[in-house]
Design an enzyme around this catalytic site. Structure first.
Site, mmCIF file in Angstrom:
data_model
loop_
_atom_site.group_PDB
_atom_site.id
_atom_site.type_symbol
_atom_site.label_atom_id
_atom_site.label_comp_id
_atom_site.label_asym_id
_atom_site.label_seq_id
_atom_site.Cartn_x
_atom_site.Cartn_y
_atom_site.Cartn_z
ATOM 1 C CE LYS A 1 -3.355 2.717 3.016
ATOM 2 N NZ LYS A 1 -4.468 2.310 3.834
ATOM 3 C CD GLU B 1 9.067 -6.134 7.016
ATOM 4 O OE1 GLU B 1 8.754 -5.515 6.681
ATOM 5 O OE2 GLU B 1 8.638 -6.107 8.022
ATOM 6 N N GLY C 1 -4.850 -1.798 4.399
ATOM 7 C CA GLY C 1 -4.156 -2.832 4.618
ATOM 8 C C GLY C 1 -5.223 -4.352 4.760
ATOM 9 N NE ARG C 2 -6.196 -3.543 10.497
ATOM 10 C CZ ARG C 2 -5.829 -2.554 10.657
ATOM 11 N NH1 ARG C 2 -4.664 -2.464 9.805
ATOM 12 N NH2 ARG C 2 -6.246 -1.085 11.579
ATOM 13 C CD GLU D 1 -1.768 -4.324 11.300
ATOM 14 O OE1 GLU D 1 -0.752 -4.470 11.479
ATOM 15 O OE2 GLU D 1 -2.403 -4.109 9.971
ATOM 16 C CG HIS E 1 -4.256 -34.423 17.023
ATOM 17 N ND1 HIS E 1 -4.893 -35.585 18.097
ATOM 18 C CD2 HIS E 1 -5.161 -34.443 16.163
ATOM 19 C CE1 HIS E 1 -6.116 -36.180 17.343
ATOM 20 N NE2 HIS E 1 -6.278 -35.737 16.042
ATOM 21 C CE LYS F 1 5.841 -0.570 9.810
ATOM 22 N NZ LYS F 1 4.913 -0.501 9.084
HETATM 23 O O1 F6P Z 1 2.969 -3.203 9.939
HETATM 24 C C1 F6P Z 1 1.838 -3.552 9.439
HETATM 25 C C2 F6P Z 1 1.394 -3.289 8.357
HETATM 26 O O2 F6P Z 1 1.846 -1.545 7.453
HETATM 27 C C3 F6P Z 1 -0.339 -3.466 7.872
HETATM 28 O O3 F6P Z 1 -0.905 -2.616 8.306
HETATM 29 C C4 F6P Z 1 0.128 -3.341 6.662
HETATM 30 O O4 F6P Z 1 -0.694 -4.369 6.194
HETATM 31 C C5 F6P Z 1 1.470 -4.373 6.106
HETATM 32 O O5 F6P Z 1 2.278 -3.301 7.279
HETATM 33 C C6 F6P Z 1 1.769 -4.016 4.850
HETATM 34 O O6 F6P Z 1 2.610 -2.774 4.232
HETATM 35 P P1 F6P Z 1 2.165 -2.013 2.585
HETATM 36 O O7 F6P Z 1 0.995 -2.526 2.332
HETATM 37 O O8 F6P Z 1 1.952 -0.569 2.999
HETATM 38 O O9 F6P Z 1 3.893 -2.455 2.506
#
Ligand code: F6P
Length: 537
Positions: A204, A210, A262-263, A348, A379, A505
């Site tokens: 987003k 990452e 995002g979620r 979240e 289990h 972060k």
């Molecule tokens: O670190 C959490 C977050 O901000 C989530 O809310 C989001 O879905 C995810 O990181 C990824 O963010 P992006 O889509 O901006 O890479």
């Protein structure tokens, strides 16, 4: 329509205190209408909440609380695109993504539906071109694999969808990479050929560490195996920040807006990889199912409203009966990712400790959500759910059999048995009698009976899916989204920001600076400084 209501919890609290020792099984005789009252059908799903720990009075109290909290107004504000994400000044309009064509949605007063339709059409056209081989890679070969790079909301939704709906031998192989650990990327790329691989970078913000690190690695992998000309056809961006994506090197981007959390974003271009790998018709059917749940959510009275009932059962457990965890067990291998998806969606969204106005919440909010697919969980941690001292409410998701003999029967039979066992338990007298009947001596029966006793009276909800289809999956995921929203309204918290992920972060960036400098900075605490030195090569 800008007022926010806050609920009066007085009756809720006195009812909860009065009902702390209530036995669920007794409630079926106390209220002959219990099953009807506490079950609901919506959008191809059947929900049975009659095994929850509420009497008829408590159930009605919870519904009153929901009315009192202003759920109906809050739903109207959500769908009207008002700035309900108050700390970021944003609308929250994921339902607009699954509206019928020519919808009339507005975010903060700006029409959005035409743009939503255009992106959806663009995705469908691109997916069809890739699937048919019209859109090829740099060397003219058709794409056979997609590597979807993203994390959190840019990963979990599409992963649930792919796992649930993927054919056993897909025409297009879809792989996901989320973790910054290079092992994740290495595993995903194993056996793939850059000439036939499409990399889709989903973020987003297009700032996530990452995702950008993994995107760099994928780009290097493409560069090592492809000519320069046409290589950009292998590297697509999906984002709410298209300028940043283009600057990063994605020549082609598919966009969504900042009013998509995002979620809550799986209904947007975030699922482009699924649209390609499953086909646009499947994605449309997923949206249809979610829209059916939206329609139900808007129109059903609160006492028959599936997301509201689910939310209030959780509020009752967490706030009324002090049960700060919930387990979710999908009894369908295809739904094995559901617990991970729900962890982000719920924790979240609602893992918050201040109200919308910034004052402290003096109640419990989101429980710890965890789970495993059934029957695997039985289990592993179900021992604790049956006999541990804490009560952990459970949620079972089962799929109705459509064939005879029913291949799903061993799954749902286990789910039904677990829910039943949790509710009815087994007394020490019953355990002793069973031991004696099996030939144990009275002394042996006395010794073992406490270990074989189940307290019972442990609540659960069972959700029955009328087949696992794109529609019912869409309805299920939308059900959980709206459930999460209702809880946020009742707790009076903003479910749509996530400031709690920011501090870590920032500190990770500072630690990486220290690693580059070769020494911990002065303001590190002794423990972190020592760990940093131990880990620095
Ligand atoms: O670190 C959490 C977050 O901000 C989530 O809310 C989001 O879905 C995810 O990181 C990824 O963010 P992006 O889509 O901006 O890479």
């Amino acid at each position: 329509m800008t007022t926010e209501q806050t609920a009066d919890w007085t009756v809720f609290d006195t009812t909860a205190a009065a009902e702390a020792d209530l036995r669920i099984v007794d409630q079926f005789t106390a209220d002959p209408q219990r099953l009807t009252r506490m079950s609901v059908e919506a959008a191809g799903l059947y929900l049975d909440l009659s095994k929850q720990s509420w009497s008829r009075r408590a159930f009605e109290t919870c519904i009153e609380l929901a009315y009192d909290a202003g759920i109906k107004t809050a739903i109207a504000r959500l769908f009207a695109g008002e700035p309900i994400n108050s700390t970021e000044g944003r609308a929250v309009l994921h339902p607009a993504l699954r509206a019928r064509a020519d919808g009339q949605y507005e975010a903060l007063g700006e029409p959005v539906s035409a743009e939503v339709d255009a992106v959806r059409a663009d995705m469908a056209a691109y997916a069809t071109a890739v699937r048919s081989g019209v859109e090829t890679g740099a060397t003219g070969k058709p794409f056979q694999a997609i590597v979807h790079i993203g994390i959190g909301g840019s990963d979990l939704g599409p992963r649930v969808v792919w796992d649930a709906l993927r054919p056993l031998s897909p025409d297009i192989d879809l792989r996901f990479v989320a973790n910054i650990d290079p092992r994740d990327m290495a595993e995903a790329l194993t056996g793939l050929d850059p000439e036939t691989t499409l990399v889709i970078v989903v973020s987003k913000t297009f700032t996530t560490q990452e995702t950008l690190a993994n995107a760099e690695a994928a780009r290097a992998w493409l560069a090592a195996g492809l000519p320069d000309a046409g290589r950009d056809k292998h590297f697509i961006g999906v984002t709410a920040a298209p300028d940043r994506a283009r600057e990063f090197g994605c020549a082609r981007t598919f966009a969504f807006r900042d009013w998509v959390g995002g979620r809550y974003s799986l209904w947007s271009a975030v699922s482009l990889s699924c649209v390609i790998a499953l086909g646009p018709e499947v994605f449309e059917a997923l949206l249809d199912g979610a829209r059916e749940m939206d329609d139900h959510f808007i129109s059903a009275p609160l006492e028959e409203n599936a997301p509201v009932l689910m939310a209030m059962a959780q509020v009752w457990n967490v706030d009324g009966l002090n049960r700060p965890a919930r387990t979710v067990a999908p009894y369908a291998h295809a739904l094995r990712r559901l617990p991970s998806f729900l962890q982000q969606l719920e924790m979240e969204s609602n893992g918050k400790r201040v109200h919308r106005d910034g004052t402290s919440v003096d109640r419990q909010t989101c429980p710890v959500v965890f789970g495993e697919p059934g029957t695997n969980g039985q289990h592993a941690f179900f021992q604790q759910i049956h006999q541990g001292p804490q009560v952990v409410p459970a949620e079972f998701v089962v799929v109705r059999s459509t064939q005879d003999p029913a291949p799903e029967a061993p799954l749902w039979a286990n789910a039904l048995a677990q829910a039943q066992a949790l509710m009815i338990g087994k007394t020490e007298d019953q355990a002793r009698a069973e031991l004696l009947a099996a030939g144990a001596s009275p002394a042996e029966a006395d010794r073992l009976a406490p270990h074989k006793t189940f307290p019972g009276n442990r609540p659960s909800t069972t959700i029955v899916m009328e087949r696992l289809t794109p529609q019912t999956l869409g309805a299920l995921l939308a059900l959980y989204e709206h459930k999460t929203f209702v809880e946020g309204v009742v707790w009076d918290i903003n479910s749509f920001d996530q400031w709690g992920v920011e501090l870590g972060k920032v500190l990770a960036r500072a630690i990486l600076k220290d690693v580059a400098a070769g020494a911990p900075s002065n303001d590190l605490d002794p423990s972190t400084a020592d760990l940093l030195q131990r880990l620095t090569p």
